[in-house]
Design an enzyme around this catalytic site. Structure first.
Site, PDB file in Angstrom:
ATOM      1  N   LEU A  26       0.938  -0.804   1.361  1.00  0.00           N
ATOM      2  CA  LEU A  26       0.176   0.029   1.226  1.00  0.00           C
ATOM      3  C   LEU A  26       1.044   1.482   0.295  1.00  0.00           C
ATOM      4  O   LEU A  26       1.659   2.282   0.869  1.00  0.00           O
ATOM      5  CB  LEU A  26      -0.654   1.438   2.554  1.00  0.00           C
ATOM      6  CG  LEU A  26      -2.321   0.584   3.415  1.00  0.00           C
ATOM      7  CD1 LEU A  26      -2.891   1.782   3.487  1.00  0.00           C
ATOM      8  CD2 LEU A  26      -3.325  -0.382   1.578  1.00  0.00           C
ATOM      9  N   GLU A  33      -8.829   8.992   5.117  1.00  0.00           N
ATOM     10  CA  GLU A  33      -8.538   8.094   4.747  1.00  0.00           C
ATOM     11  C   GLU A  33      -8.454   6.592   6.014  1.00  0.00           C
ATOM     12  O   GLU A  33      -9.920   5.988   6.246  1.00  0.00           O
ATOM     13  CB  GLU A  33      -7.973   7.751   3.003  1.00  0.00           C
ATOM     14  CG  GLU A  33      -9.315   6.628   2.558  1.00  0.00           C
ATOM     15  CD  GLU A  33      -9.171   4.867   2.519  1.00  0.00           C
ATOM     16  OE1 GLU A  33     -10.481   4.702   2.753  1.00  0.00           O
ATOM     17  OE2 GLU A  33      -8.144   4.474   3.623  1.00  0.00           O
TER      18      GLU A  33
HETATM   19  N1  LIG Z   1      -5.225  -1.420  -0.072  1.00  0.00           N
HETATM   20  C1  LIG Z   1      -6.083  -2.110   0.723  1.00  0.00           C
HETATM   21  O1  LIG Z   1      -7.500  -1.664   0.805  1.00  0.00           O
HETATM   22  C2  LIG Z   1      -4.987  -2.768   1.491  1.00  0.00           C
HETATM   23  C3  LIG Z   1      -5.861  -4.042   2.364  1.00  0.00           C
HETATM   24  C4  LIG Z   1      -5.257  -5.204   2.919  1.00  0.00           C
HETATM   25  C5  LIG Z   1      -3.637  -5.090   2.023  1.00  0.00           C
HETATM   26  N2  LIG Z   1      -3.300  -4.784   1.294  1.00  0.00           N
HETATM   27  C6  LIG Z   1      -2.211  -5.032   0.567  1.00  0.00           C
HETATM   28  O2  LIG Z   1      -2.413  -5.947   0.253  1.00  0.00           O
HETATM   29  C7  LIG Z   1      -0.435  -6.648   0.075  1.00  0.00           C
HETATM   30  C8  LIG Z   1      -1.185  -7.910   0.750  1.00  0.00           C
HETATM   31  O3  LIG Z   1      -2.350  -8.683   0.042  1.00  0.00           O
HETATM   32  P1  LIG Z   1      -1.520 -10.754  -0.650  1.00  0.00           P
HETATM   33  O4  LIG Z   1      -2.717 -11.142  -1.413  1.00  0.00           O
HETATM   34  O5  LIG Z   1       0.023 -10.736  -0.667  1.00  0.00           O
HETATM   35  O6  LIG Z   1      -1.612 -11.093   0.465  1.00  0.00           O
HETATM   36  P2  LIG Z   1      -3.347 -11.335   1.826  1.00  0.00           P
HETATM   37  O7  LIG Z   1      -4.448 -11.900   0.763  1.00  0.00           O
HETATM   38  O8  LIG Z   1      -2.441 -10.502   3.050  1.00  0.00           O
HETATM   39  O9  LIG Z   1      -2.309 -12.916   2.950  1.00  0.00           O
HETATM   40  C9  LIG Z   1      -2.000 -13.856   1.971  1.00  0.00           C
HETATM   41  C10 LIG Z   1      -1.802 -14.555   3.055  1.00  0.00           C
HETATM   42  O10 LIG Z   1      -2.949 -15.527   3.520  1.00  0.00           O
HETATM   43  C11 LIG Z   1      -3.369 -16.617   3.681  1.00  0.00           C
HETATM   44  N3  LIG Z   1      -3.908 -17.325   2.687  1.00  0.00           N
HETATM   45  C12 LIG Z   1      -4.722 -17.117   1.803  1.00  0.00           C
HETATM   46  N4  LIG Z   1      -5.653 -17.581   1.132  1.00  0.00           N
HETATM   47  C13 LIG Z   1      -5.633 -18.822   2.277  1.00  0.00           C
HETATM   48  C14 LIG Z   1      -6.714 -19.508   1.980  1.00  0.00           C
HETATM   49  N5  LIG Z   1      -7.395 -20.631   1.160  1.00  0.00           N
HETATM   50  N6  LIG Z   1      -6.406 -20.716   2.624  1.00  0.00           N
HETATM   51  C15 LIG Z   1      -5.741 -20.465   4.051  1.00  0.00           C
HETATM   52  N7  LIG Z   1      -4.543 -19.265   4.330  1.00  0.00           N
HETATM   53  C16 LIG Z   1      -4.801 -18.652   3.197  1.00  0.00           C
HETATM   54  C17 LIG Z   1      -1.430 -17.230   3.051  1.00  0.00           C
HETATM   55  O11 LIG Z   1      -0.765 -16.838   4.310  1.00  0.00           O
HETATM   56  P3  LIG Z   1       0.348 -18.284   4.001  1.00  0.00           P
HETATM   57  O12 LIG Z   1       0.818 -18.169   3.440  1.00  0.00           O
HETATM   58  O13 LIG Z   1       0.675 -17.915   5.667  1.00  0.00           O
HETATM   59  O14 LIG Z   1      -0.005 -19.365   4.520  1.00  0.00           O
HETATM   60  C18 LIG Z   1      -1.361 -16.376   2.160  1.00  0.00           C
HETATM   61  O15 LIG Z   1      -0.047 -15.984   2.040  1.00  0.00           O
HETATM   62  C19 LIG Z   1      -0.665  -5.730   0.327  1.00  0.00           C
HETATM   63  O16 LIG Z   1       0.688  -4.820  -0.557  1.00  0.00           O
HETATM   64  C20 LIG Z   1      -0.859  -4.757   1.308  1.00  0.00           C
HETATM   65  O17 LIG Z   1      -0.740  -4.008   1.886  1.00  0.00           O
HETATM   66  C21 LIG Z   1      -4.052  -3.382   1.253  1.00  0.00           C
END
Ligand SMILES: NC(=O)c1ccc[n+]([C@@H]2O[C@H](COP(=O)([O-])OP(=O)(O)OC[C@H]3O[C@@H](n4cnc5c(N)ncnc54)[C@H](OP(=O)(O)O)[C@@H]3O)[C@@H](O)[C@H]2O)c1
Length: 185
Positions: A26, A33
């Protein structure tokens, strides 16, 4: 398959450009929040008393890794992590699922009447918002730009309407507004 999924809500905080993260974490630190997020997802009442049912939180593997180790799994909630790696190591009290649908089904079973929240990140929100079981969105809109590299999907206003503004806050020099969007069809 999706008709058997439990109803769930998305919970996210996003900046002016719907940015939610940068470099795997984040980009802001807003303690009030974070307390709101904890209370919403645990179901604690205004005095912080826990609910009778345990809620569930579903997250992608990268979001799981973004939570500092001392804070995970998120307390007083059943944690479900989505990863395509069937051997991805997780603590014994955390559930692993190989698809979002499987994660939601598991969360629905384990929450046993409690609520199910999808808490990110970008990949998981993008898929979850397309599912009919997505009943609503709790979106904290931060009125600033954080140069993010991960984004919340655009909300389709033919499908969701802004039902309520839950709070309007200034904290640590940032102003944000907590919106509740509800599915209308
Ligand atoms: N501001 C907010 O409210 C908030 C909330 C949450 C997160 N975030 C931020 O969001 C970022 C992370 O998001 P992101 O998109 O990079 O990652 P993510 O959605 O948290 O995780 C992605 C991982 O989930 C798994 N995945 C995704 N789709 C899938 C599917 N259809 N089937 C099976 N596995 C699946 C895969 O894991 P594997 O690679 O292990 O297979 C993929 O690499 C970070 O910067 C975090 O701090 C912000």
């Amino acid at each position: 398959m999706s008709s058997h999924l439990p109803p769930f809500d998305l919970v996210a905080a996003a900046d002016r450009n719907l940015g939610i993260g940068k470099g795997g974490r984040l980009p802001w630190r807003l303690p009030r929040e974070m307390r709101y997020f904890r209370d919403l997802t645990t179901g604690a009442d205004e005095d912080g008393a826990p609910p009778s049912q345990e809620n569930a939180v579903v997250m992608g593997r990268r979001t799981w890794e973004s939570i500092p180790e001392p804070y995970r799994p998120l307390g007083a909630r059943k944690n479900v992590v989505v990863t395509r790696d069937p051997d991805y190591p997780l603590p014994a009290n955390v559930l692993r699922a190989v698809s979002l649908e499987e994660a939601l089904a598991l969360a629905g079973e384990r929450a046993q009447g409690g609520r199910v929240f999808v808490i990110g990140g970008a990949q998981i929100y993008r898929r979850a918002i397309e599912l009919e079981a997505c009943a609503g969105i709790y979106l904290t809109r931060i009125f600033a730009d954080y140069d993010c590299d991960a984004f919340f999907p655009a909300i389709d206003e033919r499908i969701f309407e802004l039902a309520e503004i839950l709070d309007d806050v200034s904290e640590r020099g940032a102003r944000y507004r907590i919106e509740h969007w509800r599915r209308i069809r």
